[in-house]
Design an enzyme around this catalytic site. Structure first.
Site, PDB file in Angstrom:
ATOM      1  N   GLY A 178      33.832  10.844 -58.607  1.00  0.00           N
ATOM      2  CA  GLY A 178      33.825  10.412 -57.131  1.00  0.00           C
ATOM      3  C   GLY A 178      35.511  10.417 -57.289  1.00  0.00           C
ATOM      4  CB  THR A 195      44.979  20.974 -59.436  1.00  0.00           C
ATOM      5  OG1 THR A 195      45.567  22.064 -60.468  1.00  0.00           O
ATOM      6  CG2 THR A 195      45.985  20.983 -58.750  1.00  0.00           C
ATOM      7  CG  LEU A 235      34.739   4.879 -67.260  1.00  0.00           C
ATOM      8  CD1 LEU A 235      33.248   5.247 -67.723  1.00  0.00           C
ATOM      9  CD2 LEU A 235      34.471   3.025 -66.550  1.00  0.00           C
ATOM     10  CE  LYS A 239      37.733  17.735 -66.582  1.00  0.00           C
ATOM     11  NZ  LYS A 239      37.950  17.345 -65.547  1.00  0.00           N
ATOM     12  CE  LYS A 289      35.231  15.288 -67.644  1.00  0.00           C
ATOM     13  NZ  LYS A 289      34.242  14.509 -67.055  1.00  0.00           N
TER      14      LYS A 289
END
Length: 815
Positions: free
Chosen positions: A797, A555, A613, A579, A682
């Site tokens: 994605g 979520t 990644l 995050k 991030k």
């Protein structure tokens, strides 16, 4: 001659008794048989209940007696032809009347002595053996009934009488020397004192009866017929992967039966062990199954650990103090007190310093034991030489058993490590010099987790079961579940990881299945689930207390991220693409990392930066190997990169943002991406993982959105504002064209300062050719000075994000 014993479930009703008749009649074609039977299933419990009610002046004991009578009369009527029932029904009723008379006496006196209790409990076996003997005589005329009380003599310790083997053995030998009948039916459990008073051999005593007879007549084999396929590597009701044990030694069987393997009553083995008579445990309902063969043979090819067993409802009593050091007789006094109170000691351990002694006993004996011990050591306690007895209740003993454990290095370490990794706290440890048993005392609430974890480690080819509690089943969540469904067989076959989804929740509904949710139709099951509630979700995960539990947060919800602390404190690992937690206040970020270490619960968030990644993992490895990050340059938003790569004179900014949402590249609220807060989070996470302390408000956020766009409170207004300010966005695009540059939303960190914002990237910059939804990160470190370490690939994605979450789950499975 063989001795066969059939337990309560095997003779629970007429249908089951017919199976017994078939088994015995087949075997009687080859061998002379002794058949020992228990009371019908649950009858002993009913007799105990009736006696307790009568002694408590509760008239409802008569209802219990009526239930017992009906159970036996119904069984007899179904087994015996109508033409022969009359006298037999009368006999059963006479026995029931005798029982009721005894209970009337208890009711009038208001008490129940051990002697009377034994007499009352004997009625279960007396009734069942009479009915079963009559049933045998319908099909086999050479079948006789013998009352065990005439053969087995005991002392007057009513409730669990000690057998007088000298007298009993001679009586048994004499009887069978003169009796050559093919089938001899005897009641189990009951015996008689030398002066003719009915006694019992303790719960499970029917096994013991059969063993006593087998030992006395030097039987070829003792067969225990029950409702399972022998002894198992663990309790199959708790450990579903438990396997039947084909061969086991007497000593191993004794250890397992002592520690709660209900298939065999512990004293059973002694009479046959002396004569080296093998025991075969068989399933009445699957007579073709191999069963468990117990003998003196120990195969060197056997597994090192033969089984895992446990005893519930244990209390740990600790007596300690300086007054015990070097003082002879302290242990003797302690055990003497317990013996006088008739309290059985199940577990013992003593510190080498002689400062303390720990004993394990049943919870039901704990209060009496505490009083008796404190009284015996009253003087030392008053002089502060010894502390008052300390009692811990609701514990459990788990035992690892195996004859081949002798001198096998590393077993205890493997056992304790396995339990420790699942945060199962070990309260006490004991290992005998024989080395065939390692026992630990743990909290009763952890028993299921502990048994399954140990069984997985020692018996399941190191297959590790992961139990997932998944919250969030949108685009990414759907892909994640699909990937698990598609890869389950591969993971089990190749990585020895068994992934099960135990819980699923969205914002409306949640479902739980302790055995694992079917991933073929999970969406329809979820639609019918209970109302979603994060607190109820946490509570249920805690109550299930499954091994290798993982909470998966898919979520972007702040409330969900605030629950990580509760999961970690329960030793439930957390895997998240959310995050918010790792970009929250620095103290909270550090706290979560600390809890992860403290409770041995992994906290993984690789998908917080770069979707699938390996960016965060790379930073962790750099720092762990002693490198130091000085500078970071990155394009960290796949959604923003997609938007600015597709925004041109033919595609309006509004339309491209809409398309990014349709393809699942943006958050449900696209303003999170376009405002720069997502990128700021991030870069903050990367800065923190690089070893720097920073909070989100220290990052300069140079937004390219007009103030009116930022001020909107819903998606409809936000998209309307994009149309309204189309000229603003066209102006930015035209400026990039004029500078022969491309638009990239860049995050930077250098010299302790960080910023995020839209930049014009020239052709010679590594970011210029970044296409589609790709991310790119440049790390400048002590080792990567002139040429930075570069990581590049798809950064948005549903599928790639789901694969990153899946990779974190597998990483936990490989720990």
């Amino acid at each position: 001659m063989k001795v066969l014993k059939f337990g309560g479930t095997s003779v629970a009703n007429a249908q089951n008794i017919k199976l017994v008749l078939e088994i015995v009649n087949q075997k009687a074609k080859q061998d002379q048989l002794v058949v020992v039977v228990s009371a019908l299933s649950k009858v002993t419990d009913l007799l105990q209940l009736a006696a307790a009610k009568a002694a408590a002046n509760d008239e409802s004991f008569r209802e219990v007696v009526a239930e017992i009578e009906k159970k036996h009369l119904d069984t007899l009527k179904e087994l015996i032809p109508v033409s022969e029932q009359s006298s037999l029904l009368s006999h059963v009723k006479r026995i029931i009347n005798h029982l009721e008379t005894l209970l009337d006496g208890c009711f009038l006196l208001g008490e129940l002595s051990p002697r009377t209790a034994d007499t009352i409990l004997s009625f279960g076996e007396l009734l069942s053996s009479f009915i079963i003997a009559q049933a045998f005589q319908q099909t086999e005329k050479d079948a006789v009934y013998k009352d065990s009380r005439e053969l087995i003599k005991t002392d007057n310790n009513f409730g669990k009488a000690a057998v007088n083997f000298e007298v009993s053995n001679q009586l048994i030998k004499d009887y069978f020397a003169s009796n050559k009948s093919k089938i001899n039916i005897l009641p189990g459990f009951i015996a008689q004192t030398l002066d003719g008073i009915t006694s019992t051999l303790g719960r499970g005593g029917s096994d013991y009866t059969a063993a006593i007879i087998a030992g006395a007549i030097d039987a070829e084999q003792l067969e225990i017929w029950t409702d399972v396929n022998g002894m198992f590597t663990a309790n199959p009701k708790i450990v579903k992967q438990a396997q039947p044990i084909a061969n086991i030694s007497y000593q191993e069987a004794m250890e397992l039966s002592h520690f709660g393997a209900k298939v065999l009553y512990p004293p059973t083995i002694q009479p046959v062990l002396r004569k080296n008579i093998p025991i075969l445990i068989k399933n009445t309902f699957e007579p073709e199954a191999e069963g468990t063969f117990i003998s003196s043979q120990v195969s060197s090819k056997d597994t090192v650990v033969k089984g895992i067993s446990h005893i519930d409802h244990i209390s740990l009593l600790t007596l300690e103090g300086p007054g015990m050091i070097g003082v002879a007789g302290s242990s003797r006094r302690l055990f003497e007190v317990l013996s006088q109170e008739k309290i059985n000691v199940i577990f013992i351990t003593q510190a080498s310093s002689e400062h303390s002694i720990c004993i394990g006993i049943l919870n039901s004996d704990a209060d009496n034991a505490e009083i008796a011990i404190n009284s015996a050591f009253e003087i030392e306690i008053s002089q502060n030489k010894i502390d008052p007895c300390y009692v811990e209740k609701d514990l459990c003993i788990i035992a690892l058993v195996g004859e081949n454990m002798k001198n096998h290095q590393g077993l205890s370490g493997r056992m304790f490590s396995t339990l420790g990794k699942n945060n199962v706290n070990i309260r006490a440890i004991a290992q005998g010099a024989s080395e065939r048993n390692i026992s630990t005392v743990i909290n009763e609430r952890d028993v299921k987790k502990a048994l399954n974890t140990l069984h997985e480690n020692f018996f399941e080819e190191n297959t590790k079961q992961l139990n997932l509690f998944v919250m969030g089943v949108g685009n990414v969540g759907e892909k994640f579940i699909e990937q698990i469904h598609n890869q389950r067989k591969f993971l089990k076959d190749n990585l020895k990881i068994n992934v099960r989804v135990i819980a699923l929740s969205n914002s409306r509904k949640m479902i739980f299945d302790e055995d694992g949710i079917s991933l073929k139709n999970w969406d329809s099951a979820l639609a019918e689930g209970e109302t979603a509630d994060i607190e109820a979700f946490i509570k249920r995960a805690k109550e299930l207390n499954l091994r290798n539990s993982i909470f998966v947060d898919i979520t972007a919800n702040a409330t969900v991220s605030e629950a990580y602390e509760k999961f970690l404190k329960e030793s439930i690992a957390v895997v998240t693409c959310n995050k918010i937690a790792c970009s929250s206040a620095y103290d909270n970020y550090k706290k979560l990392k600390s809890l992860s270490r403290q409770y041995n619960a992994p906290f993984l968030f690789e998908t917080n930066v770069g979707a699938g990644l390996p960016i965060i993992d790379t930073v962790k490895n750099l720092i762990a190997s002693g490198d130091k990050v000085h500078k970071i340059q990155a394009v960290l938003s796949g959604s923003l990169n997609f938007i600015f790569n597709n925004f041109d004179k033919d595609n309006s900014f509004h339309d491209v943002v809409k398309e990014a949402g349709v393809q699942g590249f943006t958050e449900p609220d696209p303003k999170i991406d376009l405002s720069g807060i997502d990128v700021a989070r991030k870069i903050l996470i990367l800065i923190r993982e690089s070893g720097y302390e920073m909070d989100i408000d220290a990052i300069a956020n140079e937004s390219f959105l007009p103030a009116e766009c930022l001020a909107t409170t819903n998606n409809e207004d936000f998209f309307a504002s994009l149309i309204k300010h189309a000229a603003h966005f066209e102006g930015i695009y035209n400026e990039a064209l004029a500078k022969d540059s491309r638009l990239k939303y860049v995050a930077q960190f250098e010299n302790g300062k960080a910023s995020v914002g839209l930049q014009f990237i020239p052709k010679d910059h590594p970011f210029y050719n970044l296409e589609g939804k790709d991310n790119i990160v440049l790390f400048y470190t002590d080792r990567y000075v002139d040429q930075p370490l570069l990581i590049k690939g798809a950064g948005a994605g549903a599928a790639v994000t789901a694969s990153g979450i899946f990779a974190d789950v597998i990483r936990i499975g490989n720990v």
